[in-house]
Design a protein around this motif. Structure first.
Motif, PDB file in Angstrom:
ATOM      1  N   GLN A   1      -3.072  40.454  32.641  1.00 52.81           N
ATOM      2  CA  GLN A   1      -2.016  41.423  32.797  1.00 52.81           C
ATOM      3  C   GLN A   1      -0.748  40.288  33.157  1.00 52.81           C
ATOM      4  O   GLN A   1       0.263  40.616  32.581  1.00 52.81           O
ATOM      5  CB  GLN A   1      -2.128  42.336  34.001  1.00 52.81           C
ATOM      6  CG  GLN A   1      -3.084  43.375  33.691  1.00 52.81           C
ATOM      7  CD  GLN A   1      -3.280  44.230  34.767  1.00 52.81           C
ATOM      8  OE1 GLN A   1      -2.304  45.184  35.094  1.00 52.81           O
ATOM      9  NE2 GLN A   1      -4.484  44.559  35.330  1.00 52.81           N
TER      10      GLN A   1
ATOM     11  N   ARG B   1       0.453  39.002  29.785  1.00 51.43           N
ATOM     12  CA  ARG B   1       1.164  39.929  29.139  1.00 51.43           C
ATOM     13  C   ARG B   1       2.839  40.108  29.736  1.00 51.43           C
ATOM     14  O   ARG B   1       3.591  40.627  28.749  1.00 51.43           O
ATOM     15  CB  ARG B   1       0.622  41.218  29.182  1.00 51.43           C
ATOM     16  CG  ARG B   1      -0.750  41.427  28.213  1.00 51.43           C
ATOM     17  CD  ARG B   1      -1.352  42.976  28.150  1.00 51.43           C
ATOM     18  NE  ARG B   1      -1.695  43.313  29.296  1.00 51.43           N
ATOM     19  CZ  ARG B   1      -2.967  43.557  29.500  1.00 51.43           C
ATOM     20  NH1 ARG B   1      -3.935  42.851  28.912  1.00 51.43           N
ATOM     21  NH2 ARG B   1      -3.305  44.380  30.692  1.00 51.43           N
ATOM     22  N   GLU B   2       3.159  39.949  30.870  1.00 49.35           N
ATOM     23  CA  GLU B   2       4.166  40.078  31.726  1.00 49.35           C
ATOM     24  C   GLU B   2       5.238  38.947  31.306  1.00 49.35           C
ATOM     25  O   GLU B   2       6.410  38.958  31.688  1.00 49.35           O
ATOM     26  CB  GLU B   2       4.088  40.235  33.075  1.00 49.35           C
ATOM     27  CG  GLU B   2       3.474  41.504  33.410  1.00 49.35           C
ATOM     28  CD  GLU B   2       4.080  42.819  33.175  1.00 49.35           C
ATOM     29  OE1 GLU B   2       5.485  42.712  33.207  1.00 49.35           O
ATOM     30  OE2 GLU B   2       3.645  43.890  32.999  1.00 49.35           O
TER      31      GLU B   2
ATOM     32  N   THR C   1       6.498  37.790  28.417  1.00 49.29           N
ATOM     33  CA  THR C   1       7.437  37.830  27.370  1.00 49.29           C
ATOM     34  C   THR C   1       8.666  37.865  27.682  1.00 49.29           C
ATOM     35  O   THR C   1       9.128  38.426  28.942  1.00 49.29           O
ATOM     36  CB  THR C   1       7.037  39.113  26.402  1.00 49.29           C
ATOM     37  OG1 THR C   1       7.497  40.205  27.365  1.00 49.29           O
ATOM     38  CG2 THR C   1       5.529  39.170  26.173  1.00 49.29           C
TER      39      THR C   1
ATOM     40  N   ARG D   1       9.330  41.605  28.810  1.00 51.66           N
ATOM     41  CA  ARG D   1       9.033  42.007  30.151  1.00 51.66           C
ATOM     42  C   ARG D   1       9.653  41.598  31.389  1.00 51.66           C
ATOM     43  O   ARG D   1       9.956  41.881  32.485  1.00 51.66           O
ATOM     44  CB  ARG D   1       7.497  41.807  30.283  1.00 51.66           C
ATOM     45  CG  ARG D   1       6.933  42.618  29.243  1.00 51.66           C
ATOM     46  CD  ARG D   1       6.861  44.288  29.449  1.00 51.66           C
ATOM     47  NE  ARG D   1       6.646  44.662  30.927  1.00 51.66           N
ATOM     48  CZ  ARG D   1       6.935  45.521  31.586  1.00 51.66           C
ATOM     49  NH1 ARG D   1       7.584  46.548  30.778  1.00 51.66           N
ATOM     50  NH2 ARG D   1       6.834  45.984  32.798  1.00 51.66           N
TER      51      ARG D   1
END
Length: 440
Positions: free
Chosen positions: A91, A94-95, A97, A100
Motif C-alpha cells: 500500500q 501505491r501511495e 505516485t 497520491r
C-alpha cells in the motif's frame, strides 16, 4: 452521553478534553500508570504543519533501495514473515505516485493548520506551559538534488496556506546561527515561521490534570483486552484492572486512540486498519554550551532527524524502523543520531548524560491519520498519526469530539465513515468523503 476513550497519549487526552467541553461524561483508559507514557513520551517536539510531505512520495522507492541493509538508514524496512508488514508495504508503494502525494499533502496540511490554531487557542485559554517555542521550524538540506526536489512540495503547501519559504544557506544561518559551522554543507533550506515546538509529554500531563479537575475520569494501569459488539453496536469494553480482575465497561460511545495497537483490537470486529508500527528513536540531553546549541527547531533532511530545544534540554528524534512491535534500542541507530548532533553542533549537548528512547509510531501508508466513524455507529477512531501526532493532536481531538456529538467537523479532511451520527440517533450532518479502511 457517556464516552470512553481508549488511550491516554496525545490523541486520547485531547479527545477526552474536547468531549468534556461538549458536555459529555468522559473516561480515559490506558494500560500505563501515567498519561503520555508511550509514543507521546519523548517525541521530536515539533508542531510542524510544514512537515507535510509524506514518506510515500515519488522519490521514496529509490531511496528505500539505497538504504536496504544499512543499520543506520533513516527509513529501515526490516523484512519479516509478517503478512501485515508486506501488505502495508504494498500500500505504501501505491501511495508513491505524484497524484497520491499531492492529495496526501493537502490532507496533512489542512488538518495540521487547523490543529495548530486549536492548540494556540487552548494554550491561551488554559495558560499551558510545556517548554513551547514559537520561532518556527527550519528545514535544511545538504543535498542539492533534495533541495531542488523540495521546491514543488513547498509551493503546494504555500498554496494551501502554509507559509513555507525557500531560503539560501546564508539565510538559514541568519535564522539559526548555531548552523554557522555547517554552512558549507548546506544546499539551502525552507522555513515556516508559524510552526512551533514543545514538550508533548508535559503538554499531555498538564491537559490531563486540568481535564481531571473538570470531571474527566482516568482509569490508568488498566489493560484493554477486547471490544465486544452486540446488535450491530459496540456493547462493552473488556479490561483487566491493576489487581488482575476482568471488568466490563459500557458507554454510549467509544473512541479508539491506541496508536499502533489499534488494529489488533479492532480486527475481531471486522474493522481492518492500514496501520503498522514504525519504531522511532530520540535522544534527550542537557545543554552543555548554550552558545553552540540551537534555539530554532530544525529538520535535517539528509538524516531525517528533527531537533528541538526544550528549555535546558536538547531533543533529537527521527528515523523509522518497520520491525513489528519490538522496542529494543538499536545502538547503531542511537549512535548515528549522536554523531550527527556532534557534526552539526559540536559541544552543544552533554553526551555523557544523554538519554535514549524508542517509541512505536502508528503509521499509515499515506501518512494520513484515521479519524471518524466506523461500521459500528458508536465506535470511533482517532489513530494512525505516524510522526505527526503532536502536530495533529488538538485538531484531531476537537474533530472527533464533534463527530461523536453528531456535529460537523470544522476542517476539510477525509474523515472515516459516511456521515456523522450521534449514537442512538438518526444520521446527523454529512461529513467530508470517507477515507478507506482496508486490510493491513
Amino acid at each position: 452521553m457517556k464516552v470512553i476513550v481508549l488511550g491516554a497519549g496525545l490523541l486520547g487526552v485531547t479527545s477526552a478534553w474536547f468531549l468534556r467541553e461538549l458536555g459529555h461524561e468522559v473516561e480515559v483508559i490506558d494500560r500505563q500508570a501515567a498519561c503520555a507514557a508511550e509514543t507521546s513520551f519523548a517525541n521530536g517536539g515539533q508542531v510542524s504543519v510544514s512537515h507535510a510531505e509524506p514518506w510515500a512520495n515519488p522519490g521514496a522507492p529509490l531511496k528505500l533501495l539505497k538504504w536496504l541493509g544499512r543499520e543506520d538508514a533513516p527509513l529501515l524496512f526490516r523484512l519479516r514473515a509478517d503478512a501485515r508488514q508486506w501488505a502495508w508495504g504494498l500500500q505504501f508503494l501505491r501511495e508513491c505516485t505524484p497524484a497520491r502525494t499531492r492529495h496526501n499533502i493537502r490532507q496533512i496540511v489542512q488538518l495540521g493548520t487547523y490543529s495548530r490554531q486549536v492548540l494556540r487557542a487552548l494554550r491561551q485559554e488554559l495558560g499551558l506551559h510545556y517548554d513551547q517555542r514559537t520561532q518556527g521550524i527550519l528545514h535544511f538540506y545538504t543535498s542539492e538534488r533534495e533541495f531542488e526536489a523540495a521546491h514543488a512540495p513547498a509551493a503546494q503547501m504555500r498554496e494551501l496556506g502554509c507559509d513555507r519559504r525557500v531560503l539560501s544557506a546564508a539565510e538559514a544561518v541568519a535564522i539559526e546561527p548555531a548552523l554557522r559551522g555547517a554552512q558549507h554543507q548546506l544546499a539551502g533550506a525552507t522555513y515556516t515561521p508559524e510552526d512551533e515546538s514543545g514538550d508533548a509529554q508535559r503538554f499531555v500531563t498538564e491537559l490531563a490534570r486540568q481535564g481531571a479537575a473538570r470531571g474527566v475520569g482516568f482509569r490508568l494501569s488498566h489493560q484493554v483486552t477486547a471490544l465486544h459488539a452486540a446488535g450491530g453496536r459496540l456493547d462493552h469494553v473488556e479490561v483487566i484492572d491493576p489487581q488482575g480482575r476482568y471488568q466490563r465497561l459500557q458507554a454510549d460511545a467509544v473512541v479508539v486512540a491506541l496508536g499502533a495497537f489499534s488494529p489488533a483490537l479492532l480486527q475481531p470486529l471486522g474493522i481492518r486498519l492500514p496501520i503498522y508500527p514504525a519504531k522511532g528513536y530520540s535522544v534527550t540531553m542537557p545543554v552543555r554550551d548554550p552558545g553552540r546549541a540551537h534555539q530554532v527547531s530544525l529538520t535535517d533532511d539528509e538524516y531525517k532527524l528533527v531537533f528541538s530545544r526544550l528549555g535546558d534540554r536538547l531533543r533529537i528524534a527521527g528515523t523509522a524502523e518497520l520491525n513489528g512491535f519490538e522496542r529494543q534500542l538499536n545502538r547503531v541507530r542511537c549512535q548515528a543520531i549522536v554523531r550527527r548532533v556532534e557534526e552539526l553542533f559540536p559541544g552543544a549537548g552533554d553526551l555523557e548524560r544523554a538519554q535514549f528512547w524508542s517509541g512505536l509510531r502508528p503509521a499509515t501508508p499515506s501518512n494520513v491519520p484515521l479519524i471518524g466513524g466506523t461500521a459500528l455507529p458508536n465506535l470511533f477512531l482517532n489513530t494512525g498519526h505516524g510522526t505527526l501526532g503532536w502536530t495533529h493532536a488538538c485538531g484531531s481531538g476537537r474533530s472527533i469530539a464533534r463527530i461523536v456529538s453528531g456535529l460537523a467537523p470544522e476542517v476539510d479532511f477525509a474523515f472515516t465513515g459516511a456521515a456523522s451520527r450521534r449514537p442512538g440517533h438518526a444520521a446527523g450532518p454529512r461529513r467530508p468523503a470517507a477515507a478507506p479502511i482496508s486490510g493491513a
